[in-house]
Write a protein that holds these residues in place. Structure first.
Motif, PDB file in Angstrom:
ATOM      1  N   ASP A 196       8.375 -29.061 -62.703  1.00  0.00           N
ATOM      2  CA  ASP A 196       7.329 -29.255 -61.715  1.00  0.00           C
ATOM      3  C   ASP A 196       7.882 -28.951 -60.322  1.00  0.00           C
ATOM      4  N   HIS A 197       7.072 -28.268 -59.516  1.00  0.00           N
ATOM      5  CA  HIS A 197       7.430 -27.845 -58.158  1.00  0.00           C
ATOM      6  C   HIS A 197       8.433 -26.688 -58.128  1.00  0.00           C
ATOM      7  N   MET A 198       8.651 -26.033 -59.254  1.00  0.00           N
ATOM      8  CA  MET A 198       9.599 -24.913 -59.262  1.00  0.00           C
ATOM      9  C   MET A 198       9.148 -23.772 -58.362  1.00  0.00           C
ATOM     10  N   HIS A 199       7.825 -23.673 -58.085  1.00  0.00           N
ATOM     11  CA  HIS A 199       7.346 -22.554 -57.269  1.00  0.00           C
ATOM     12  C   HIS A 199       7.950 -22.559 -55.865  1.00  0.00           C
ATOM     13  N   ARG A 200       8.459 -23.706 -55.411  1.00  0.00           N
ATOM     14  CA  ARG A 200       9.073 -23.784 -54.088  1.00  0.00           C
ATOM     15  C   ARG A 200      10.526 -23.302 -54.081  1.00  0.00           C
ATOM     16  N   TYR A 201      11.066 -23.037 -55.246  1.00  0.00           N
ATOM     17  CA  TYR A 201      12.495 -22.689 -55.338  1.00  0.00           C
ATOM     18  C   TYR A 201      12.718 -21.355 -56.049  1.00  0.00           C
ATOM     19  N   LEU A 202      11.701 -20.514 -56.077  1.00  0.00           N
ATOM     20  CA  LEU A 202      11.834 -19.242 -56.799  1.00  0.00           C
ATOM     21  C   LEU A 202      12.979 -18.368 -56.285  1.00  0.00           C
ATOM     22  N   PRO A 203      13.200 -18.237 -54.973  1.00  0.00           N
ATOM     23  CA  PRO A 203      14.335 -17.403 -54.541  1.00  0.00           C
ATOM     24  C   PRO A 203      15.669 -17.895 -55.081  1.00  0.00           C
ATOM     25  N   ALA A 204      15.927 -19.202 -54.983  1.00  0.00           N
ATOM     26  CA  ALA A 204      17.196 -19.739 -55.485  1.00  0.00           C
ATOM     27  C   ALA A 204      17.310 -19.570 -56.991  1.00  0.00           C
ATOM     28  N   GLY A 262       4.621 -36.636 -48.861  1.00  0.00           N
ATOM     29  CA  GLY A 262       4.599 -36.362 -50.299  1.00  0.00           C
ATOM     30  C   GLY A 262       5.586 -35.280 -50.683  1.00  0.00           C
ATOM     31  N   ARG A 263       5.669 -34.239 -49.880  1.00  0.00           N
ATOM     32  CA  ARG A 263       6.624 -33.169 -50.164  1.00  0.00           C
ATOM     33  C   ARG A 263       8.062 -33.662 -50.048  1.00  0.00           C
ATOM     34  N   ALA A 264       8.314 -34.525 -49.054  1.00  0.00           N
ATOM     35  CA  ALA A 264       9.672 -35.021 -48.846  1.00  0.00           C
ATOM     36  C   ALA A 264      10.133 -35.872 -50.024  1.00  0.00           C
ATOM     37  N   ILE A 265       9.230 -36.706 -50.547  1.00  0.00           N
ATOM     38  CA  ILE A 265       9.600 -37.613 -51.641  1.00  0.00           C
ATOM     39  C   ILE A 265      10.049 -36.846 -52.874  1.00  0.00           C
ATOM     40  N   VAL A 266       9.255 -35.847 -53.270  1.00  0.00           N
ATOM     41  CA  VAL A 266       9.632 -35.073 -54.456  1.00  0.00           C
ATOM     42  C   VAL A 266      10.693 -34.036 -54.125  1.00  0.00           C
ATOM     43  N   GLY A 267      10.731 -33.596 -52.847  1.00  0.00           N
ATOM     44  CA  GLY A 267      11.658 -32.532 -52.472  1.00  0.00           C
ATOM     45  C   GLY A 267      13.109 -32.928 -52.583  1.00  0.00           C
ATOM     46  N   ILE A 268      13.423 -34.179 -52.269  1.00  0.00           N
ATOM     47  CA  ILE A 268      14.808 -34.623 -52.343  1.00  0.00           C
ATOM     48  C   ILE A 268      15.330 -34.541 -53.775  1.00  0.00           C
ATOM     49  N   ALA A 269      14.537 -35.038 -54.713  1.00  0.00           N
ATOM     50  CA  ALA A 269      14.943 -34.978 -56.124  1.00  0.00           C
ATOM     51  C   ALA A 269      15.017 -33.532 -56.608  1.00  0.00           C
ATOM     52  N   ASP A 270      14.056 -32.702 -56.174  1.00  0.00           N
ATOM     53  CA  ASP A 270      14.051 -31.303 -56.597  1.00  0.00           C
ATOM     54  C   ASP A 270      15.279 -30.566 -56.083  1.00  0.00           C
ATOM     55  N   LEU A 271      15.623 -30.794 -54.817  1.00  0.00           N
ATOM     56  CA  LEU A 271      16.795 -30.134 -54.241  1.00  0.00           C
ATOM     57  C   LEU A 271      18.060 -30.475 -55.026  1.00  0.00           C
ATOM     58  N   ARG A 272      18.218 -31.737 -55.354  1.00  0.00           N
ATOM     59  CA  ARG A 272      19.389 -32.155 -56.126  1.00  0.00           C
ATOM     60  C   ARG A 272      19.391 -31.489 -57.494  1.00  0.00           C
ATOM     61  N   GLY A 273      18.210 -31.399 -58.111  1.00  0.00           N
ATOM     62  CA  GLY A 273      18.126 -30.783 -59.431  1.00  0.00           C
ATOM     63  C   GLY A 273      18.443 -29.301 -59.418  1.00  0.00           C
ATOM     64  N   VAL A 274      17.896 -28.590 -58.422  1.00  0.00           N
ATOM     65  CA  VAL A 274      18.154 -27.149 -58.334  1.00  0.00           C
ATOM     66  C   VAL A 274      19.618 -26.891 -57.998  1.00  0.00           C
ATOM     67  N   ALA A 275      20.185 -27.698 -57.117  1.00  0.00           N
ATOM     68  CA  ALA A 275      21.611 -27.553 -56.799  1.00  0.00           C
ATOM     69  C   ALA A 275      22.462 -27.747 -58.050  1.00  0.00           C
ATOM     70  N   TRP A 276      22.077 -28.704 -58.885  1.00  0.00           N
ATOM     71  CA  TRP A 276      22.801 -28.929 -60.143  1.00  0.00           C
ATOM     72  C   TRP A 276      22.671 -27.731 -61.075  1.00  0.00           C
ATOM     73  N   LEU A 277      21.466 -27.167 -61.166  1.00  0.00           N
ATOM     74  CA  LEU A 277      21.258 -25.991 -62.014  1.00  0.00           C
ATOM     75  C   LEU A 277      22.143 -24.831 -61.559  1.00  0.00           C
ATOM     76  N   ILE A 278      22.210 -24.633 -60.240  1.00  0.00           N
ATOM     77  CA  ILE A 278      23.027 -23.534 -59.709  1.00  0.00           C
ATOM     78  C   ILE A 278      24.505 -23.773 -60.017  1.00  0.00           C
ATOM     79  N   LYS A 279      24.956 -25.007 -59.831  1.00  0.00           N
ATOM     80  CA  LYS A 279      26.360 -25.334 -60.073  1.00  0.00           C
ATOM     81  C   LYS A 279      26.738 -25.132 -61.528  1.00  0.00           C
ATOM     82  N   ARG A 280      25.811 -25.430 -62.439  1.00  0.00           N
ATOM     83  CA  ARG A 280      26.107 -25.356 -63.874  1.00  0.00           C
ATOM     84  C   ARG A 280      25.792 -23.986 -64.472  1.00  0.00           C
ATOM     85  N   SER A 281      25.368 -23.053 -63.651  1.00  0.00           N
ATOM     86  CA  SER A 281      25.009 -21.733 -64.161  1.00  0.00           C
ATOM     87  C   SER A 281      26.231 -20.928 -64.554  1.00  0.00           C
ATOM     88  N   ARG A 282      26.111 -20.171 -65.637  1.00  0.00           N
ATOM     89  CA  ARG A 282      27.149 -19.242 -66.069  1.00  0.00           C
ATOM     90  C   ARG A 282      26.496 -17.914 -66.431  1.00  0.00           C
TER      91      ARG A 282
END
Length: 238
Positions: free
Chosen positions: A173-181, A211-231
Protein backbone atom coordinates in the motif's frame (compact mmCIF):
# COMPACT_ATOMS: atom_id res chain seq x y z
CA UNK A 1 -3.52 -4.39 -28.76
CA UNK A 2 -3.17 -0.71 -27.82
CA UNK A 3 0.26 0.91 -27.75
CA UNK A 4 -0.58 2.75 -24.54
CA UNK A 5 -2.86 2.17 -21.56
CA UNK A 6 -3.86 5.21 -19.50
CA UNK A 7 -4.73 4.20 -15.93
CA UNK A 8 -6.78 6.58 -13.78
CA UNK A 9 -7.68 5.70 -10.16
CA UNK A 10 -10.75 7.53 -8.83
CA UNK A 11 -12.67 7.90 -5.60
CA UNK A 12 -15.62 10.31 -5.53
CA UNK A 13 -14.55 12.32 -8.58
CA UNK A 14 -17.82 12.35 -10.54
CA UNK A 15 -17.50 15.95 -11.76
CA UNK A 16 -13.90 15.51 -12.90
CA UNK A 17 -14.49 12.39 -14.99
CA UNK A 18 -16.07 13.84 -18.19
CA UNK A 19 -13.64 16.77 -18.65
CA UNK A 20 -10.58 14.62 -17.98
CA UNK A 21 -11.71 11.96 -20.46
CA UNK A 22 -12.30 14.69 -23.06
CA UNK A 23 -8.76 15.99 -22.50
CA UNK A 24 -7.28 12.49 -22.82
CA UNK A 25 -9.09 12.04 -26.14
CA UNK A 26 -7.91 15.46 -27.38
CA UNK A 27 -4.30 14.60 -26.50
CA UNK A 28 -4.18 11.04 -27.86
CA UNK A 29 -7.00 10.18 -30.24
CA UNK A 30 -5.71 9.84 -33.79
CA UNK A 31 -2.09 10.05 -32.61
CA UNK A 32 -1.60 6.74 -30.81
CA UNK A 33 -3.60 3.56 -30.32
CA UNK A 34 -4.66 3.77 -26.68
CA UNK A 35 -7.12 2.62 -24.05
CA UNK A 36 -8.21 4.35 -20.83
CA UNK A 37 -8.77 2.26 -17.72
CA UNK A 38 -10.62 3.93 -14.87
CA UNK A 39 -10.43 2.10 -11.56
CA UNK A 40 -13.20 3.16 -9.20
CA UNK A 41 -12.17 2.57 -5.59
CA UNK A 42 -15.76 1.96 -4.46
CA UNK A 43 -16.86 5.59 -4.66
CA UNK A 44 -19.76 6.66 -2.48
CA UNK A 45 -20.99 9.19 -5.05
CA UNK A 46 -22.30 8.30 -8.52
CA UNK A 47 -18.86 8.10 -10.18
CA UNK A 48 -19.74 4.59 -11.34
CA UNK A 49 -22.85 5.79 -13.22
CA UNK A 50 -20.94 8.73 -14.72
CA UNK A 51 -18.26 6.35 -16.01
CA UNK A 52 -20.87 4.03 -17.51
CA UNK A 53 -22.45 6.95 -19.37
CA UNK A 54 -19.06 8.08 -20.72
CA UNK A 55 -18.57 4.81 -22.61
CA UNK A 56 -20.87 6.06 -25.35
CA UNK A 57 -18.50 8.94 -26.12
CA UNK A 58 -15.24 7.16 -25.41
CA UNK A 59 -14.95 3.68 -26.97
CA UNK A 60 -11.40 3.50 -25.58
CA UNK A 61 -12.78 3.50 -22.02
CA UNK A 62 -12.71 0.46 -19.76
CA UNK A 63 -14.04 0.63 -16.20
CA UNK A 64 -13.02 -1.48 -13.21
CA UNK A 65 -14.72 -1.34 -9.81
CA UNK A 66 -13.22 -2.40 -6.49
CA UNK A 67 -15.52 -4.58 -4.40
CA UNK A 68 -14.00 -3.01 -1.28
CA UNK A 69 -12.19 0.29 -0.88
CA UNK A 70 -8.47 -0.45 -1.19
CA UNK A 71 -6.60 2.80 -1.85
CA UNK A 72 -4.77 4.44 -4.74
CA UNK A 73 -1.83 2.06 -5.03
CA UNK A 74 -4.11 -0.96 -5.29
CA UNK A 75 -6.25 0.85 -7.86
CA UNK A 76 -3.19 1.68 -9.97
CA UNK A 77 -1.85 -1.87 -9.74
CA UNK A 78 -5.19 -3.45 -10.66
CA UNK A 79 -5.45 -1.09 -13.62
CA UNK A 80 -1.94 -1.99 -14.77
CA UNK A 81 -2.65 -5.70 -14.38
CA UNK A 82 -5.77 -5.34 -16.56
CA UNK A 83 -4.00 -3.15 -19.14
CA UNK A 84 -3.24 -4.48 -22.61
CA UNK A 85 -0.62 -1.89 -23.54
CA UNK A 86 3.10 -2.52 -23.05
CA UNK A 87 3.46 1.01 -21.65
CA UNK A 88 1.32 2.68 -18.99
CA UNK A 89 0.54 6.35 -18.40
CA UNK A 90 -1.07 7.24 -15.07
CA UNK A 91 -3.14 10.29 -14.19
CA UNK A 92 -4.74 11.38 -10.94
CA UNK A 93 -8.51 11.43 -11.24
CA UNK A 94 -8.86 14.95 -9.82
CA UNK A 95 -7.91 16.67 -13.08
CA UNK A 96 -4.80 18.38 -11.71
CA UNK A 97 -2.55 16.47 -14.12
CA UNK A 98 -2.67 17.65 -17.74
CA UNK A 99 -3.23 14.84 -20.29
CA UNK A 100 -1.54 17.06 -22.88
CA UNK A 101 1.74 16.14 -21.16
CA UNK A 102 1.38 12.45 -22.07
CA UNK A 103 2.76 12.96 -25.63
CA UNK A 104 5.71 14.82 -24.06
CA UNK A 105 6.48 11.82 -21.86
CA UNK A 106 6.19 9.49 -24.86
CA UNK A 107 8.64 11.68 -26.81
CA UNK A 108 11.06 11.52 -23.87
CA UNK A 109 10.74 7.73 -23.87
CA UNK A 110 11.40 7.49 -27.60
CA UNK A 111 14.58 9.56 -27.23
CA UNK A 112 15.88 7.74 -24.15
CA UNK A 113 18.01 4.64 -23.80
CA UNK A 114 16.15 1.35 -23.22
CA UNK A 115 17.26 1.14 -19.58
CA UNK A 116 14.99 4.08 -18.66
CA UNK A 117 11.72 2.45 -17.64
CA UNK A 118 10.03 5.29 -15.75
CA UNK A 119 9.39 8.87 -16.84
CA UNK A 120 8.11 10.73 -13.81
CA UNK A 121 6.20 13.99 -13.98
CA UNK A 122 7.79 16.90 -12.12
CA UNK A 123 5.39 19.65 -11.02
CA UNK A 124 7.68 22.65 -11.31
CA UNK A 125 4.81 25.13 -10.75
CA UNK A 126 2.36 23.49 -8.36
CA UNK A 127 -1.18 24.85 -8.02
CA UNK A 128 -1.89 23.47 -4.56
CA UNK A 129 -2.42 25.24 -1.24
CA UNK A 130 0.62 26.60 0.57
CA UNK A 131 0.31 23.94 3.28
CA UNK A 132 0.29 21.10 0.73
CA UNK A 133 3.30 22.55 -1.10
CA UNK A 134 5.20 22.92 2.17
CA UNK A 135 4.30 19.40 3.28
CA UNK A 136 5.38 17.94 -0.06
CA UNK A 137 8.64 19.89 -0.02
CA UNK A 138 9.49 18.48 3.40
CA UNK A 139 8.46 14.93 2.42
CA UNK A 140 10.47 15.04 -0.81
CA UNK A 141 13.57 16.28 1.01
CA UNK A 142 13.31 13.56 3.66
CA UNK A 143 12.65 10.84 1.11
CA UNK A 144 15.52 11.94 -1.12
CA UNK A 145 17.89 11.99 1.86
CA UNK A 146 16.95 8.48 3.00
CA UNK A 147 16.40 6.72 -0.34
CA UNK A 148 18.76 8.72 -2.59
CA UNK A 149 16.40 8.28 -5.53
CA UNK A 150 17.48 11.54 -7.24
CA UNK A 151 13.86 12.42 -8.03
CA UNK A 152 12.53 15.89 -7.17
CA UNK A 153 8.81 15.02 -7.17
CA UNK A 154 7.63 11.45 -6.56
CA UNK A 155 4.08 12.51 -5.66
CA UNK A 156 3.14 13.68 -9.15
CA UNK A 157 0.35 11.50 -10.51
CA UNK A 158 1.33 11.66 -14.17
CA UNK A 159 3.93 9.03 -15.03
CA UNK A 160 4.89 6.82 -17.96
CA UNK A 161 6.40 3.41 -17.32
CA UNK A 162 6.83 -0.02 -18.83
CA UNK A 163 4.09 -2.40 -17.70
CA UNK A 164 6.36 -5.43 -17.27
CA UNK A 165 8.88 -3.47 -15.18
CA UNK A 166 6.13 -2.15 -12.91
CA UNK A 167 4.58 -5.57 -12.30
CA UNK A 168 8.00 -6.91 -11.32
CA UNK A 169 8.20 -4.44 -8.40
CA UNK A 170 7.30 -5.41 -4.82
CA UNK A 171 3.72 -4.42 -4.09
CA UNK A 172 2.52 -2.69 -0.91
CA UNK A 173 0.00 0.00 0.00
CA UNK A 174 1.21 3.50 -0.96
CA UNK A 175 3.86 2.06 -3.29
CA UNK A 176 2.83 4.60 -5.96
CA UNK A 177 4.73 7.27 -3.99
CA UNK A 178 8.00 5.34 -4.24
CA UNK A 179 8.08 4.20 -7.86
CA UNK A 180 11.40 5.92 -8.71
CA UNK A 181 13.22 4.28 -5.79
CA UNK A 182 11.62 0.91 -6.53
CA UNK A 183 12.50 1.10 -10.23
CA UNK A 184 16.10 1.97 -9.39
CA UNK A 185 16.20 -0.89 -6.90
CA UNK A 186 15.20 -3.20 -9.76
CA UNK A 187 18.14 -1.95 -11.84
CA UNK A 188 16.28 0.48 -14.12
CA UNK A 189 16.86 4.18 -14.73
CA UNK A 190 14.35 6.98 -14.06
CA UNK A 191 13.96 10.38 -15.71
CA UNK A 192 12.03 13.34 -14.27
CA UNK A 193 10.18 15.47 -16.83
CA UNK A 194 8.71 18.94 -16.08
CA UNK A 195 4.93 18.88 -16.52
CA UNK A 196 1.96 21.19 -16.15
CA UNK A 197 -0.10 21.26 -12.95
CA UNK A 198 -3.59 22.69 -12.45
CA UNK A 199 -5.76 23.69 -9.53
CA UNK A 200 -8.54 21.29 -8.56
CA UNK A 201 -11.86 22.58 -9.97
CA UNK A 202 -14.27 20.08 -8.39
CA UNK A 203 -14.37 17.68 -5.48
CA UNK A 204 -12.00 17.63 -2.52
CA UNK A 205 -8.59 16.15 -1.76
CA UNK A 206 -8.56 12.69 -0.19
CA UNK A 207 -5.25 13.29 1.63
CA UNK A 208 -4.00 15.48 4.47
CA UNK A 209 -0.43 16.34 5.45
CA UNK A 210 -0.88 14.57 8.79
CA UNK A 211 -2.32 11.44 7.21
CA UNK A 212 0.52 11.26 4.72
CA UNK A 213 3.11 11.80 7.45
CA UNK A 214 1.74 8.99 9.63
CA UNK A 215 1.93 6.34 6.92
CA UNK A 216 4.96 7.93 5.24
CA UNK A 217 7.33 7.28 8.12
CA UNK A 218 6.60 3.55 8.11
CA UNK A 219 6.73 3.43 4.30
CA UNK A 220 10.11 5.17 4.17
CA UNK A 221 11.58 2.68 6.62
CA UNK A 222 10.13 -0.21 4.63
CA UNK A 223 11.42 1.00 1.27
CA UNK A 224 14.85 1.72 2.75
CA UNK A 225 14.90 -1.86 4.06
CA UNK A 226 13.93 -3.23 0.64
CA UNK A 227 16.75 -1.27 -1.00
CA UNK A 228 19.28 -2.43 1.59
CA UNK A 229 18.28 -6.08 1.16
CA UNK A 230 18.23 -5.97 -2.63
CA UNK A 231 20.58 -8.20 -4.62
CA UNK A 232 20.99 -7.97 -8.41
CA UNK A 233 23.22 -9.79 -10.85
CA UNK A 234 23.39 -10.31 -14.56
CA UNK A 235 22.62 -13.79 -15.88
CA UNK A 236 23.63 -15.81 -18.90
CA UNK A 237 22.40 -19.12 -20.26
CA UNK A 238 24.68 -21.94 -21.36
Amino acid sequence: MPDLSVVVPVYNERDNIPPLLAEVAAALRGKIDYEVIYVDDRSSDDSRDVLAAQKAEHPELRVLHHLSQSGQSTAVRNGVKAARGAWIATLDGDGQNDPADIPKLIAERDAAEPSVKLFAGWRVNRKDTASKRLGSRFANALRSRLLRDATPDTGCGIKLFERAAFLDLPYFDHMHRYLPALMQRAGWKVKSVPVNHRARHAGSSKYTNLGRAIVGIADLRGVAWLIKRSRRTGIEEH
